[in-house]
Design a protein around this motif. Structure first.
Motif, short mmCIF file in Angstrom:
data_model
loop_
_atom_site.label_atom_id
_atom_site.label_comp_id
_atom_site.label_asym_id
_atom_site.label_seq_id
_atom_site.Cartn_x
_atom_site.Cartn_y
_atom_site.Cartn_z
N ILE A 26 0.83 -1.20 0.00
CA ILE A 26 0.00 0.00 0.00
C ILE A 26 0.87 1.25 0.00
CG2 ILE A 26 -0.16 0.10 2.52
CD1 ILE A 26 -3.08 1.03 2.15
N VAL A 27 0.39 2.28 -0.67
CA VAL A 27 1.04 3.59 -0.64
C VAL A 27 0.00 4.58 -0.13
CG1 VAL A 27 0.50 4.00 -3.08
CG2 VAL A 27 2.24 5.38 -1.95
N THR A 28 0.39 5.41 0.84
CA THR A 28 -0.52 6.40 1.40
C THR A 28 -0.22 7.77 0.80
OG1 THR A 28 0.98 6.71 3.29
CG2 THR A 28 -0.85 5.15 3.56
N ILE A 29 -1.30 8.51 0.50
CA ILE A 29 -1.16 9.79 -0.19
C ILE A 29 -2.05 10.83 0.47
CG2 ILE A 29 -1.49 11.01 -2.39
CD1 ILE A 29 -1.10 8.35 -3.82
N SER A 30 -1.51 12.02 0.68
CA SER A 30 -2.32 13.15 1.12
C SER A 30 -2.46 14.11 -0.06
CB SER A 30 -1.67 13.87 2.31
OG SER A 30 -0.41 14.41 1.96
N ALA A 31 -3.63 14.72 -0.19
CA ALA A 31 -3.89 15.59 -1.33
C ALA A 31 -4.94 16.63 -0.96
CB ALA A 31 -4.35 14.77 -2.54
N PRO A 32 -4.97 17.76 -1.67
CA PRO A 32 -6.00 18.78 -1.42
C PRO A 32 -7.40 18.23 -1.68
CG PRO A 32 -4.21 19.69 -2.74
CD PRO A 32 -4.00 18.20 -2.69
N ASN A 33 -8.37 18.73 -0.93
CA ASN A 33 -9.75 18.27 -1.09
C ASN A 33 -10.27 18.52 -2.50
OD1 ASN A 33 -9.98 17.36 1.56
ND2 ASN A 33 -10.64 19.36 2.32
N SER A 34 -9.81 19.62 -3.11
CA SER A 34 -10.29 19.94 -4.46
C SER A 34 -9.88 18.87 -5.47
CB SER A 34 -9.75 21.30 -4.90
OG SER A 34 -8.32 21.32 -4.89
N LEU A 35 -8.68 18.32 -5.30
CA LEU A 35 -8.23 17.27 -6.22
C LEU A 35 -8.97 15.96 -5.94
CD1 LEU A 35 -6.35 16.46 -8.50
CD2 LEU A 35 -4.59 15.93 -6.79
N ILE A 36 -9.19 15.66 -4.66
CA ILE A 36 -9.92 14.45 -4.31
C ILE A 36 -11.36 14.51 -4.85
CG2 ILE A 36 -10.84 13.09 -2.39
CD1 ILE A 36 -8.40 13.97 -0.75
N ALA A 37 -12.00 15.68 -4.68
CA ALA A 37 -13.39 15.83 -5.12
C ALA A 37 -13.53 15.81 -6.64
CB ALA A 37 -13.96 17.14 -4.57
N SER A 38 -12.44 16.07 -7.35
CA SER A 38 -12.50 16.11 -8.81
C SER A 38 -12.69 14.73 -9.43
CB SER A 38 -11.21 16.73 -9.36
OG SER A 38 -10.11 15.83 -9.19
N GLY A 39 -12.46 13.67 -8.64
CA GLY A 39 -12.56 12.32 -9.18
C GLY A 39 -11.26 11.79 -9.74
N PHE A 40 -10.18 12.56 -9.59
CA PHE A 40 -8.88 12.17 -10.12
C PHE A 40 -8.45 10.80 -9.58
CE2 PHE A 40 -4.21 12.18 -9.49
CZ PHE A 40 -3.80 12.26 -10.81
N PHE A 41 -8.51 10.65 -8.26
CA PHE A 41 -8.05 9.40 -7.66
C PHE A 41 -9.02 8.25 -7.92
CE2 PHE A 41 -5.85 12.64 -5.10
CZ PHE A 41 -4.55 12.18 -5.24
N ASP A 42 -10.31 8.55 -8.01
CA ASP A 42 -11.29 7.51 -8.32
C ASP A 42 -10.98 6.86 -9.67
OD1 ASP A 42 -12.68 8.02 -5.99
OD2 ASP A 42 -14.02 9.48 -6.93
N TYR A 43 -10.40 7.64 -10.56
CA TYR A 43 -10.10 7.15 -11.90
C TYR A 43 -8.75 6.43 -11.96
CZ TYR A 43 -9.84 7.12 -17.02
OH TYR A 43 -9.77 6.73 -18.33
N ILE A 44 -7.72 7.02 -11.34
CA ILE A 44 -6.37 6.46 -11.54
C ILE A 44 -6.05 5.31 -10.58
CG2 ILE A 44 -5.53 8.68 -12.38
CD1 ILE A 44 -3.84 8.80 -9.75
N ILE A 45 -6.64 5.31 -9.37
CA ILE A 45 -6.27 4.29 -8.39
C ILE A 45 -6.55 2.87 -8.88
CG2 ILE A 45 -6.90 3.32 -6.13
CD1 ILE A 45 -6.96 6.15 -5.03
N PRO A 46 -7.75 2.57 -9.41
CA PRO A 46 -7.99 1.19 -9.89
C PRO A 46 -7.03 0.79 -11.01
CG PRO A 46 -10.05 2.41 -9.73
CD PRO A 46 -8.95 3.41 -9.57
N ARG A 47 -6.67 1.74 -11.85
CA ARG A 47 -5.77 1.43 -12.97
C ARG A 47 -4.34 1.22 -12.49
NH1 ARG A 47 -10.12 3.96 -14.24
NH2 ARG A 47 -11.10 3.72 -16.30
N PHE A 48 -3.92 2.01 -11.51
CA PHE A 48 -2.59 1.82 -10.93
C PHE A 48 -2.51 0.47 -10.21
CE2 PHE A 48 0.01 2.21 -7.02
CZ PHE A 48 1.26 2.32 -7.60
N LYS A 49 -3.56 0.13 -9.46
CA LYS A 49 -3.56 -1.13 -8.72
C LYS A 49 -3.58 -2.32 -9.68
CE LYS A 49 -5.82 -3.67 -4.99
NZ LYS A 49 -6.89 -3.68 -3.97
N LEU A 50 -4.34 -2.21 -10.77
CA LEU A 50 -4.39 -3.29 -11.75
C LEU A 50 -3.01 -3.53 -12.35
CD1 LEU A 50 -6.16 -5.26 -13.40
CD2 LEU A 50 -6.46 -3.42 -15.07
N LYS A 51 -2.25 -2.46 -12.54
CA LYS A 51 -0.93 -2.56 -13.15
C LYS A 51 0.12 -3.07 -12.17
CE LYS A 51 2.09 -1.63 -16.47
NZ LYS A 51 2.07 -2.29 -17.78
#
Length: 246
Positions: A26-51
């Motif tokens: 696991i890798v832990t990440i802190s990020a601004p709320n605006s970036l989290i709310a944008s859906g950025f991580f919702d999109y890239i996290i599954p693809r990073f984990k799959l890879k």
């Protein structure tokens, strides 16, 4: 029937122990709320984990990777906002995430996030840290001895030794960083070292209510300088060429 039940019990026990002892990827990440709310991580996290089969957890503090608008290296733009990334805790998982972000696959993944057929983010090319010439004084022989005594229970500190803990990087891997000397000089500030490292006249005494989780490591500044002198003389690990995707 009893034999079958016994065998099943043994299998369940072994499976349970294996799961308990398995290292959490696991890798832990802190990020601004605006970036989290944008859906950025919702999109890239599954693809990073799959890879990579590495999970990502968003946290508010004590993160391995910190994303902000202020400090670090620029890697992402959303409208007029530029986001920067900084590796706070160096290990295999934080490095894998960072390298994935700047890889062709990672950048194409980011660019593929769209809204109304328009890209939401711009993946910026992450600037490399300029190479610095480092010349240090210190007793390298003493540094090897100190490394063996005080660092080898977690890190591989010399060739021919393979004992290390999980994703803890070897001295040879750490030596590949352009700012390796700064990382070693201030290692006692980087997690998890503050919890068990004592440097007289430098670190604060441990709180009696929160003792060190393992036997503390104590060294003085001369010994630390010797370790850095030793690391200066070891060859950086050959990590190979970056993978290129057609």
């Amino acid at each position: 029937m009893r034999i079958v039940k016994y065998i099943c019990s043994v299998i369940l026990l072994v499976t349970s122990l294996s799961y308990t002892n398995a290292e959490e990827r696991i890798v832990t990440i802190s990020a601004p709320n605006s970036l989290i709310a944008s859906g950025f991580f919702d999109y890239i996290i599954p693809r990073f984990k799959l890879k990579t089969q590495i999970s990502v957890k968003l946290v508010t503090d004590s993160a391995m990777i910190a994303i902000s608008k202020n400090s670090g290296r620029a890697f992402l733009q959303m409208g007029d906002i530029e986001f920067k990334i900084d590796i706070v805790e160096e290990n295999n998982y934080s490095e894998r995430f960072f390298n994935w972000l700047k890889s062709d696959v990672g950048r194409k993944t980011i660019s593929s996030i769209q809204e109304n057929d328009e890209p939401v983010f711009v993946s910026l090319e992450i600037e490399e840290v300029a190479t610095r010439q480092v010349r240090l004084s210190g007793d390298a022989k003493l540094g090897l001895k100190q490394s063996q005594q005080k660092c080898a229970r977690c890190h591989v500190v010399e060739k021919g030794r393979k004992n290390s803990i999980g994703s803890t990087p070897s001295f040879f891997a750490l030596r590949t960083f352009d700012d390796w000397d700064l990382r070693f000089s201030g290692f006692y500030l980087l997690r998890p070292h503050p919890a068990f490292t004592i440097i007289p006249d430098v670190t604060e005494p441990f709180d009696d209510s929160r003792p060190a989780p393992i036997v503390p490591i104590e060294l003085d500044l001369n010994e630390l300088q010797a370790i850095i002198a030793y690391v200066q003389n070891i060859p950086p690990a050959d990590l190979g060429e970056p993978v290129k995707h057609q």
